[in-house]
Design a protein around this motif. Structure first.
Motif: not given
Ligand SMILES: NC(=O)c1ccc[n+]([C@@H]2O[C@H](COP(=O)([O-])OP(=O)(O)OC[C@H]3O[C@@H](n4cnc5c(N)ncnc54)[C@H](OP(=O)(O)O)[C@@H]3O)[C@@H](O)[C@H]2O)c1
Length: 266
Positions: A219-227
């Motif tokens: 969840v966090v890895r995806t969120a950092i990439r999307r941000a």
């Protein structure tokens, strides 16, 4: 001579556990942040995370044991930001809690407490940090897949997350000129301390978890990439994508009738 670089500071709420703590770890490991303001109520948890981050190479960690649902503590944060005037590269609003149960059973205090933390505190912290966010910085707001649909048995919580999603998308549009991204993160259920607070043993918890458990890491890895890509929403599971699609295609009254048939909200 080694070139001196300016710190890349991340202010993270809810840093004593789950998603917030993982954001600190991943932002450091990926080199996107090296200084941290860590906020939650449990000081010892924050101190232990700060020690871990410093051992892993963080330049500095500021431990701020604050209860964000208390006006006095929000004022303390406001004063500190005013005194220190940090340049923030990341704001992560992860502090949040839900309580499973019918609105009438939970009672007014428990319902209001969710609004104070998930909505009022998030809006307050965002507002306090806005003057300190650098061009090209990122705001990450923890919403949930619960943001996409009304949820009987988890009504107040889902409504607070719908607020976070709507607020974050509008804010993203307002901050375009300043090149500050705003990303609403919409995970499904994760094994953090969240369900210990929400109510581990209820039928609704079982039904929510039957949607499939996501890992905090993903969840966090995806969120950092999307941000970093400037995206307004981060959904990290297929189930999440599907729920969002259904919520857009079908009338919510119909979906609520189906949910009741499936036992959601009992
Ligand atoms: N876990 C899930 O299934 C799930 C799914 C979708 C969305 N989310 C959202 O993701 C975010 C992070 O949740 P999580 O899974 O990491 O849950 P968690 O492990 O329970 O973490 C919640 C964090 O919020 C902090 N917090 C709670 N009340 C606070 C207060 N009054 N003032 C300051 N900090 C407070 C807690 O620290 P202290 O207790 O030390 O204050 C903790 O650090 C939340 O916004 C949640 O709604 C979670």
């Amino acid at each position: 001579m080694q070139k001196k670089t300016s710190p890349r500071t991340a202010l993270i709420t809810g840093a004593s556990s789950g998603v917030g703590a993982e954001f600190a770890r991943q932002l450091l490991a990926s080199g996107h942040a090296d200084s941290f303001w860590l906020i939650a109520r449990r000081r010892e948890r924050l101190e232990s995370l700060a020690a871990e981050l410093e051992a892993a190479g963080a330049r500095s960690c500021r431990v701020l044991p604050l209860d964000l649902s208390q006006d006095d503590d929000l004022r303390r944060l406001a004063d500190l930001l005013e005194q220190e005037r940090p340049t923030l590269a990341w704001l992560v609003n992860s502090a949040g809690a839900g309580r499973i149960g019918h609105v009438a059973t939970l009672g007014p205090d428990a319902n209001r407490a969710q609004c104070r933390l998930n909505v009022e505190a998030l809006v307050a912290v965002t507002g306090l940090c806005l003057p300190h966010l650098a061009r090209g910085s990122h705001i990450v707001q923890l919403a949930s897949i619960a943001a996409f649909l009304p949820q009987p048995g988890f009504a107040t919580y889902a409504a607070t997350k719908a607020f976070v999603l709507s607020y974050s998308r509008a804010l993203a549009s307002e901050l375009r000129e300043r090149q500050i991204s705003v990303t609403a993160v919409c995970p499904g259920p994760m094994e953090t301390e969240f369900f210990r607070v929400a109510g581990e043993s209820s039928k609704t918890t079982g039904r929510i978890k039957s949607l499939g458990i996501e890992t905090v890491d993903h969840v966090v890895r995806t969120a950092i990439r999307r941000a970093r890509a400037g995206r307004q929403v981060s959904i990290s599971s297929l189930v999440g994508q599907l729920i969002r699609l259904i919520s857009r295609l079908l009338p919510h009254g119909f979906i609520l009738r189906v949910m009741r048939r499936l036992g959601f909200g009992d």
